[in-house]
Design a protein around this motif. Structure first.
Motif, PDB file in Angstrom:
ATOM      1  N   GLN A 126       8.190  33.060  51.486  1.00  0.00           N
ATOM      2  CA  GLN A 126       9.143  32.880  50.390  1.00  0.00           C
ATOM      3  C   GLN A 126       8.427  32.203  49.230  1.00  0.00           C
ATOM      4  OE1 GLN A 126      13.254  32.482  50.584  1.00  0.00           O
ATOM      5  NE2 GLN A 126      12.686  34.484  51.352  1.00  0.00           N
ATOM      6  N   PHE A 127       8.411  32.849  48.064  1.00  0.00           N
ATOM      7  CA  PHE A 127       7.842  32.212  46.878  1.00  0.00           C
ATOM      8  C   PHE A 127       8.834  31.221  46.285  1.00  0.00           C
ATOM      9  CE2 PHE A 127       4.783  35.748  46.620  1.00  0.00           C
ATOM     10  CZ  PHE A 127       3.649  35.071  46.186  1.00  0.00           C
ATOM     11  N   LEU A 128       8.306  30.106  45.774  1.00  0.00           N
ATOM     12  CA  LEU A 128       9.077  29.287  44.838  1.00  0.00           C
ATOM     13  C   LEU A 128       8.826  29.955  43.487  1.00  0.00           C
ATOM     14  CD1 LEU A 128       8.482  27.256  47.268  1.00  0.00           C
ATOM     15  CD2 LEU A 128       8.749  25.455  45.570  1.00  0.00           C
ATOM     16  N   ILE A 129       9.755  30.778  43.069  1.00  0.00           N
ATOM     17  CA  ILE A 129       9.492  31.716  41.970  1.00  0.00           C
ATOM     18  C   ILE A 129       9.082  30.973  40.701  1.00  0.00           C
ATOM     19  CG2 ILE A 129      10.562  33.466  40.476  1.00  0.00           C
ATOM     20  CD1 ILE A 129      12.170  34.340  42.993  1.00  0.00           C
ATOM     21  N   ASN A 130       7.942  31.384  40.166  1.00  0.00           N
ATOM     22  CA  ASN A 130       7.345  30.836  38.942  1.00  0.00           C
ATOM     23  C   ASN A 130       6.992  29.353  39.047  1.00  0.00           C
ATOM     24  OD1 ASN A 130       6.241  31.401  36.442  1.00  0.00           O
ATOM     25  ND2 ASN A 130       8.068  30.785  35.322  1.00  0.00           N
ATOM     26  N   GLU A 131       6.846  28.837  40.270  1.00  0.00           N
ATOM     27  CA  GLU A 131       6.473  27.441  40.455  1.00  0.00           C
ATOM     28  C   GLU A 131       5.033  27.296  40.931  1.00  0.00           C
ATOM     29  OE1 GLU A 131       8.380  25.063  39.639  1.00  0.00           O
ATOM     30  OE2 GLU A 131      10.460  25.684  39.818  1.00  0.00           O
ATOM     31  N   GLY A 132       4.390  28.411  41.281  1.00  0.00           N
ATOM     32  CA  GLY A 132       3.024  28.313  41.808  1.00  0.00           C
ATOM     33  C   GLY A 132       2.990  27.748  43.202  1.00  0.00           C
ATOM     34  N   ALA A 133       3.992  28.112  44.013  1.00  0.00           N
ATOM     35  CA  ALA A 133       4.039  27.615  45.396  1.00  0.00           C
ATOM     36  C   ALA A 133       4.652  28.685  46.291  1.00  0.00           C
ATOM     37  CB  ALA A 133       4.843  26.326  45.471  1.00  0.00           C
ATOM     38  N   LEU A 134       4.342  28.572  47.587  1.00  0.00           N
ATOM     39  CA  LEU A 134       4.773  29.580  48.559  1.00  0.00           C
ATOM     40  C   LEU A 134       5.109  28.876  49.868  1.00  0.00           C
ATOM     41  CD1 LEU A 134       4.741  32.752  49.342  1.00  0.00           C
ATOM     42  CD2 LEU A 134       2.450  32.296  50.185  1.00  0.00           C
ATOM     43  N   VAL A 135       6.209  29.289  50.494  1.00  0.00           N
ATOM     44  CA  VAL A 135       6.596  28.756  51.803  1.00  0.00           C
ATOM     45  C   VAL A 135       6.306  29.817  52.853  1.00  0.00           C
ATOM     46  CG1 VAL A 135       8.541  28.028  53.245  1.00  0.00           C
ATOM     47  CG2 VAL A 135       8.368  27.221  50.894  1.00  0.00           C
ATOM     48  N   SER A 136       5.632  29.407  53.940  1.00  0.00           N
ATOM     49  CA  SER A 136       5.367  30.341  55.035  1.00  0.00           C
ATOM     50  C   SER A 136       5.986  29.807  56.314  1.00  0.00           C
ATOM     51  CB  SER A 136       3.853  30.533  55.217  1.00  0.00           C
ATOM     52  OG  SER A 136       3.223  29.300  55.495  1.00  0.00           O
ATOM     53  N   ALA A 137       6.632  30.701  57.069  1.00  0.00           N
ATOM     54  CA  ALA A 137       7.193  30.337  58.371  1.00  0.00           C
ATOM     55  C   ALA A 137       6.414  31.081  59.439  1.00  0.00           C
ATOM     56  CB  ALA A 137       8.669  30.720  58.427  1.00  0.00           C
ATOM     57  N   LEU A 138       6.017  30.344  60.491  1.00  0.00           N
ATOM     58  CA  LEU A 138       5.139  30.916  61.510  1.00  0.00           C
ATOM     59  C   LEU A 138       5.846  31.044  62.858  1.00  0.00           C
ATOM     60  CD1 LEU A 138       3.049  30.311  59.312  1.00  0.00           C
ATOM     61  CD2 LEU A 138       1.526  29.419  61.055  1.00  0.00           C
ATOM     62  N   ALA A 139       5.265  31.878  63.713  1.00  0.00           N
ATOM     63  CA  ALA A 139       5.844  32.115  65.038  1.00  0.00           C
ATOM     64  C   ALA A 139       5.766  30.886  65.930  1.00  0.00           C
ATOM     65  CB  ALA A 139       5.134  33.299  65.700  1.00  0.00           C
ATOM     66  N   ASP A 140       4.951  29.894  65.570  1.00  0.00           N
ATOM     67  CA  ASP A 140       4.901  28.657  66.374  1.00  0.00           C
ATOM     68  C   ASP A 140       5.930  27.633  65.882  1.00  0.00           C
ATOM     69  OD1 ASP A 140       3.808  27.818  64.015  1.00  0.00           O
ATOM     70  OD2 ASP A 140       1.985  26.965  64.871  1.00  0.00           O
ATOM     71  N   ASP A 141       6.916  28.109  65.094  1.00  0.00           N
ATOM     72  CA  ASP A 141       8.033  27.294  64.597  1.00  0.00           C
ATOM     73  C   ASP A 141       7.588  26.203  63.639  1.00  0.00           C
ATOM     74  OD1 ASP A 141       9.755  28.767  66.370  1.00  0.00           O
ATOM     75  OD2 ASP A 141       8.808  27.603  67.957  1.00  0.00           O
ATOM     76  N   SER A 142       6.573  26.522  62.839  1.00  0.00           N
ATOM     77  CA  SER A 142       6.161  25.598  61.786  1.00  0.00           C
ATOM     78  C   SER A 142       6.428  26.251  60.434  1.00  0.00           C
ATOM     79  CB  SER A 142       4.683  25.243  61.923  1.00  0.00           C
ATOM     80  OG  SER A 142       3.895  26.412  61.844  1.00  0.00           O
ATOM     81  N   VAL A 143       6.699  25.403  59.442  1.00  0.00           N
ATOM     82  CA  VAL A 143       6.931  25.853  58.072  1.00  0.00           C
ATOM     83  C   VAL A 143       5.922  25.131  57.197  1.00  0.00           C
ATOM     84  CG1 VAL A 143       8.648  26.151  56.255  1.00  0.00           C
ATOM     85  CG2 VAL A 143       9.392  25.998  58.604  1.00  0.00           C
ATOM     86  N   HIS A 144       5.314  25.861  56.264  1.00  0.00           N
ATOM     87  CA  HIS A 144       4.246  25.273  55.441  1.00  0.00           C
ATOM     88  C   HIS A 144       4.510  25.549  53.963  1.00  0.00           C
ATOM     89  CE1 HIS A 144       1.827  24.900  59.151  1.00  0.00           C
ATOM     90  NE2 HIS A 144       2.394  26.051  59.457  1.00  0.00           N
ATOM     91  N   LEU A 145       4.124  24.595  53.127  1.00  0.00           N
ATOM     92  CA  LEU A 145       4.222  24.764  51.682  1.00  0.00           C
ATOM     93  C   LEU A 145       2.814  24.855  51.108  1.00  0.00           C
ATOM     94  CD1 LEU A 145       6.037  24.752  49.100  1.00  0.00           C
ATOM     95  CD2 LEU A 145       5.607  22.301  48.984  1.00  0.00           C
ATOM     96  N   TRP A 146       2.522  25.992  50.445  1.00  0.00           N
ATOM     97  CA  TRP A 146       1.190  26.224  49.861  1.00  0.00           C
ATOM     98  C   TRP A 146       1.231  25.996  48.363  1.00  0.00           C
ATOM     99  CZ3 TRP A 146      -3.224  27.789  52.565  1.00  0.00           C
ATOM    100  CH2 TRP A 146      -3.034  28.148  53.907  1.00  0.00           C
ATOM    101  N   ASN A 147       0.199  25.315  47.864  1.00  0.00           N
ATOM    102  CA  ASN A 147       0.028  25.141  46.413  1.00  0.00           C
ATOM    103  C   ASN A 147      -0.862  26.255  45.891  1.00  0.00           C
ATOM    104  OD1 ASN A 147      -0.384  24.275  43.814  1.00  0.00           O
ATOM    105  ND2 ASN A 147      -1.731  22.570  44.372  1.00  0.00           N
ATOM    106  N   LEU A 148      -0.309  27.111  45.038  1.00  0.00           N
ATOM    107  CA  LEU A 148      -1.069  28.240  44.483  1.00  0.00           C
ATOM    108  C   LEU A 148      -1.617  27.929  43.094  1.00  0.00           C
ATOM    109  CD1 LEU A 148       1.338  31.167  45.467  1.00  0.00           C
ATOM    110  CD2 LEU A 148      -0.409  30.052  46.847  1.00  0.00           C
TER     111      LEU A 148
END
Length: 1113
Positions: free
Chosen positions: A101-123
């Motif tokens: 899921q993109f944080l639209i026009n914020e330069g960030a992205l959320v990823s959800a993984l099969a190991d039940d973790s959620v991550h916030l990426w700085n783009l």
């Protein structure tokens, strides 16, 4: 007698304690070459990854930034902007990415993984990094939703609950939607996992929740209860809103779509089965396959689009996966080449409550990325500008060339541009975000890939980009339908008979040579003109491991003897007429594995076939796979070898110059006859009819099996890229051989057959003590021997076409442990001597004047300084095997430096490469280490444990090239490029593209006067008040664990919105800095004033007290 210099040995021990190079100095030679390369010139790092993401699992698109993100089953993230802007990141856990899921026009992205973790990426940085992670302990994540311009992320779980995460702090809110509260008494059973969450486009306070069992709930966030529940008796796969927020559509497991009115609870207002056959009696249509995803997109001036994947009827067996586009009354079914992983509709607006105006659909397939133009009739696809077709056919081998001639890439591009397909959309590629890097690295780089279907692709790899230039189909010159009568068509059938095994390319002359898995070698010339070849020139060569039981060793066992004879005439595509025709009567005859086509061949501009060389079956045995290949355009020679021996072909005269068994290369100096430890040295064969030289093959075997345990594996790695046709590459099933010896000896022979492993053409001193340079061919074998063949070439011009090339073996130069991988030559100053070449000329011009010009141009050009060297000056041969490297001084042939590279492992690839500061040997070891050694001193300069050899693909495709570049296939679909140059590592940040660019977010849609007056517009919600800690409290600590990322929080704090945010932050920072400077100035002035007044007071005091006596105080 050699002098022994103890000081040099001690120096060597000091330099590297693990394995010191042993240094020997000859009597008249002084090897004082100043080595310019030092350890600080080397650093290893990954640069860029190209190709299609391997095993993709999810996808997201930022409609404002216009960036596409793809997640994979191995936890990789690939981000794509405009062509040339791409980025690779990896989740440490390696778990599959289930949603992005993109944080639209914020330069960030959320990823959800099969190991039940959620991550916030700085783009917002060139190499994206994780800012926060959240690991759920008690619940499995099934679906995530982040509304546009919201900082609250909804996370649905397998238990049917919904948790809410603040994406700024990555802390869980105390607000939880429990499954039992959501469904209450509407269902007796558990509703299943959450498969969908989204807020009503017109009312942020209303959330739609889809449960797998078929229940949909409209949840009121403020009152914390369900407004409506919608029940359907088929499982739900996805849900999509109409932009006005009054209707939504669900896709189901029986291939139906249901459209619901949000106020109508009982049953759907419409049920559609897009691919179901409608029975005439009004009954329900037959069930179809599940519709895995549906999207509902509206247009201002027309019918809405309903786009779906899946849903085909069960009777369409063998039908390809389809994407269905329903627009008004028309339904288009678009067939795909691979199963659909996910699709996204690209729309003009990021706002969900406005007319969506869809213009394209991005379809992520298992092995491809397709973008469909929705605005044009017929829905054409866009031409994909990314290098995603590396795996179109599996890659079997690669070569990498840095610092090529500058005219090569334009020449290849001009012929390759004519190969492009037609019928693409006329519009610009819609994924156009980011900016290119500002790198200054400008030398041309070319990667060549050989494929299983016989294609060869040339790629422009300059400046960390990758773009296909030209594609050559080598299978065109063969008949594909081999007739049933063909001997061996059953035993030697293989899935990929045209697969490319080895490639040799001369960038200066543009000559290309490829060896195929079917024991064929094809020579190509580059031409800018189209030509029709009436008859493809063909040479058939018989290569045998040993002579079968015949009277004379000089009999018909080989096509030619050691000395070239007029009898070794070329065979064109007529029937073979070898000097010895005895084998024609024997079982198998002179059968090649592939049949060259006899019809005229139209050859487009580009690479055109000049000559085909085929190894034929001998005595019912298939030819052994080709293990090494080289060509020299200046000499007009091609050489190839296998486990039987080597053959030298003059491609100017189209003749075989030399065809020798490996043992014959040694002549009487075969080292393996003189092994005192070999118990089989004097043993006679029981068969009695085999000539003595056959024993040479056996005498070294016990020694070999004791010393080189990895040989059998190594041969398989290095010598057979693809499984050979008809036999194991090391398989030796010679009937007469096995009759005459015991089975145990035959099994040893299988492992220890000496193969030709490498070649090098050069102008050097052919014999010990020579004073003149002569063209030579150096031959390396799988048993570590380096042999020298001296070449006598006719003069250039007409004589070159008529007089034969003479080749004479001059003996053995050196022996090393393990198979010889690479040979190279240095001049007396330590500079690398490249082989001679002829410049490229247009081969398809036949006018008299131009012909003369051509002949003049074709004089061999020796680009090496060796031609201008004094005759007294020496050269150095650098030889690298699987275990060690040696530097040998020529013409004295003394080993001056020796270095044991590895004892416990073995080297898979070694190259002598030119760095900007000098020359070095680069090695990739099977234990994962990448090493560089100085030349000629063989000092270890770099040793990095980079990459364990996880599969044979890496071993098969790893290659080094000049200026510190290297590459390998990290997956069946992706190329990983790395650098071992400190300069490139330092400049890499500049060269990388930027994903995030400041862009203004479009204005929100106008609500209109009446909607504003009567409350018909979008309803906003203060989520902070609802989900914040003050109202909702804190979530249970045991539910999820917060992990701060290495990217740091500061990168996101100012990610407000686009340009305004950036400018505002810059202005604030400047103001703050100015303010602080102003305060500092004032403080300094105040301190100076107080110091001044203090000195005045002190002076006055001193004057007052000067004349007073002590008792007057």
């Amino acid at each position: 007698m050699k002098k022994f210099n103890i000081r040099k040995v001690l120096d060597g021990l000091k330099e590297v304690s693990s394995s010191a190079p042993s240094v020997q100095v000859g009597p008249q030679e002084n090897h004082l070459i100043q080595e310019t390369l030092q350890s600080e010139h080397f650093q290893l790092c990954k640069t860029v990854r190209h190709g299609f993401p391997y095993q993709p699992s999810s996808m997201a698109f930022d409609p404002v930034q216009k960036i596409l993100a793809i997640g994979t089953q191995s936890g990789a993230l690939r981000l794509f902007g405009r062509p040339g802007v791409e980025c690779y990141c990896q989740h440490e856990s390696g778990a599959a990415v289930i949603q992005l899921q993109f944080l639209i026009n914020e330069g960030a992205l959320v990823s959800a993984l099969a190991d039940d973790s959620v991550h916030l990426w700085n783009l917002r940085q060139k190499r994206p990094a994780i800012l926060h992670s959240l690991k759920f302990n008690r619940e499995r994540i099934t679906f995530c939703h982040l509304p546009f311009q919201s900082k609250w992320l909804y996370i649905g779980t397998e238990r049917g609950n919904i948790h809410i995460v603040n994406v700024e702090s990555f802390m869980l809110s105390g607000y939880v939607i429990m499954w039992n509260k959501a469904i209450e008494l509407s269902s007796k059973a558990h509703p299943g996992p959450v498969v969908h969450i989204s807020d009503n486009p017109m009312d942020e306070g209303k959330l739609i929740i889809g449960f797998e069992s078929g229940i949909v709930v409209l949840w009121d966030l403020k009152s914390k209860k369900a407004d409506y529940r919608y029940t359907y008796d088929e499982a739900i796969h996805s849900v999509a809103w109409h932009h006005e927020g009054k209707q939504f559509i669900c896709s189901h497991s029986d291939g139906t779509l249901t459209i619901w009115n949000i106020r109508g609870q009982g049953k759907p207002m419409q049920t559609i089965t897009p691919h179901g056959k409608q029975p005439k009696d009004g009954k329900k249509p037959e069930p179809c396959k599940p519709i895995l995803k549906v999207e509902y997109k509206t247009t201002r001036n027309g019918e809405p689009f309903i786009i779906l994947s899946g849903g085909l009827s069960y009777d369409t067996v063998g039908r390809r996966p389809c994407l269905t586009v329903m627009h008004g009354k028309s339904t288009a079914v678009l067939e795909m080449d691979y199963p659909i992983v996910d699709f996204l509709t690209l729309c003009e607006t990021p706002y969900p409550n406005d007319f969506q105006e869809p213009y394209a659909v991005v379809v992520l397939l298992e092995k491809d990325l397709v973008v469909i133009d929705l605005a044009q009739n017929g829905y054409p696809i866009f031409e994909n500008p990314y290098p995603l077709t590396i795996h179109e056919s599996p890659v079997t081998c690669c070569e990498y060339f840095a610092d090529c001639p500058v005219d090569l890439i334009p020449a290849l591009y001009s012929v390759g541009s004519r190969q492009k397909r037609q019928g693409y959309s006329k519009k610009e590629w819609p994924i156009s975000g980011g900016n290119w890097g500002q790198g200054t690295q400008s030398y041309p780089e070319i990667i060549i890939t050989g494929h299983a279907d016989g294609t060869v692709k040339f790629w422009d790899a300059s400046a960390i980009m990758l773009q296909v230039l030209y594609k050559l189909k080598t299978a065109k010159i063969f008949d594909r339908n081999r007739s049933k009568e063909d001997k061996g068509s059953t035993e030697a059938s293989d899935d990929d008979p045209f697969a490319i095994q080895i490639m040799a390319w001369c960038p200066e002359s543009r000559m290309l040579c490829v060896a195929g898995v079917s024991a064929n070698v094809i020579i190509y010339r580059f031409s800018k003109l189209e030509v029709t070849t009436e008859v493809v020139q063909l040479l058939e060569v018989r290569m045998q491991y040993e002579l079968n039981d015949i009277e004379s060793p000089d009999g018909g066992g080989e096509q030619t003897s050691a000395l070239p004879t007029p009898g070794a005439s070329p065979q064109t595509s007529g029937p073979p007429s070898h000097p010895s025709t005895s084998s024609n009567n024997s079982d198998g005859g002179n059968m090649p594995c592939l049949k060259v086509r006899s019809a005229p061949l139209k050859q487009s501009p580009g690479y055109q076939v000049d000559l085909v060389v085929q190894l034929v079956w001998v005595s019912g045995e298939p030819p052994q796979p080709i293990t090494s290949l080289a060509l020299n355009s200046s000499y007009g020679l091609l050489v190839f070898g296998n486990s039987s021996g080597l053959a030298v072909v003059d491609y100017v005269q189209k003749t075989v110059v030399l065809n020798l068994g490996t043992v014959e290369l040694y002549g009487s100096n075969d080292p393996y006859q003189r092994q005192p430890r070999s118990p089989r040295k004097t043993r006679q064969p029981s068969g009695g009819g085999t000539p003595v030289w056959c024993l040479c093959c056996l005498s070294f075997m016990p020694l070999l099996c004791g010393c080189f345990t990895s040989l059998c594996f190594v041969l398989t790695v290095l010598l057979s890229v693809c499984p050979p046709r008809g036999a194991n590459p090391l398989d030796h099933r010679d009937n007469s051989f096995s009759r005459s010896r015991s089975s145990s000896v035959t099994s040893i022979d299988k492992e220890a057959r000496e193969a030709i492993s490498s070649f090098h053409f050069c102008e050097t001193f052919a014999r010990k003590g020579d004073s003149t340079l002569t063209p030579c061919l150096y031959v390396g074998t799988s048993l570590g021997t380096v042999l020298v063949l001296a070449l006598t070439l006719p003069p250039a011009g007409e004589q070159r076409q008529l007089q034969p090339v003479l080749i004479s073996p001059t003996g053995m130069l050196a022996r090393l442990k393990g198979s010889i991988l690479r040979m190279a030559f240095l001049d007396s100053t330590g500079s690398q001597l490249p082989p001679a070449y002829e410049p490229w000329y247009e081969p398809n011009v036949s006018a008299d004047g131009e012909e003369r010009e051509k002949v003049r141009k074709r004089r061999p050009v020796s680009v090496s300084p060796s031609s201008s060297q004094d005759l007294s000056e020496s050269q150095y041969a650098v030889v690298c095997s699987e275990k060690q490297a040696k530097v040998i001084s020529l013409p004295s042939q003394t080993c001056i430096y020796k270095h044991s590279i590895t004892e416990t492992s073995f080297i898979l690839r070694a190259d002598v490469v030119q760095m900007s500061q000098g020359v070095c040997v680069a090695c990739f070891c099977a234990n994962g280490h990448i090493m560089t050694l100085s030349v000629p001193g063989l000092r270890p300069l770099m040793d990095v444990n980079y990459l364990p050899l996880t599969d044979m693909r890496i071993a098969r495709t790893f290659c080094f090239t000049n200026l510190g570049q290297a590459m390998y296939l990290c997956s069946p679909t992706e190329v990983q490029r790395i650098t071992y140059s400190q300069d490139t590592c330092e400049n890499l940040q500049e060269m990388l593209g930027e994903l995030f660019t400041p862009v203004e977010t479009p204005e929100a849609p106008n609500r209109g006067f009446f909607k504003g007056l009567f409350g018909g517009g979008a309803q906003s919600l203060d989520r902070e008040e609802l989900f914040g800690e003050v109202t909702a409290g804190r979530a249970s600590r045991s539910l999820a664990q917060h992990i701060p990322g290495p990217g740091g929080i500061e990168g996101m704090k100012g990610a407000a919105s686009g340009v305004v945010g950036d400018l505002a932050r810059a202005r604030i920072a400047l103001d703050e800095r100015g303010q602080k400077l102003g305060e500092l100035e004032e403080r300094t002035a105040a301190m100076m004033a107080s110091a001044d007044s203090f000195s005045k007071h002190a002076h006055e005091m001193m004057l007052k007290c000067k004349d007073k006596k002590w008792y007057q105080f």
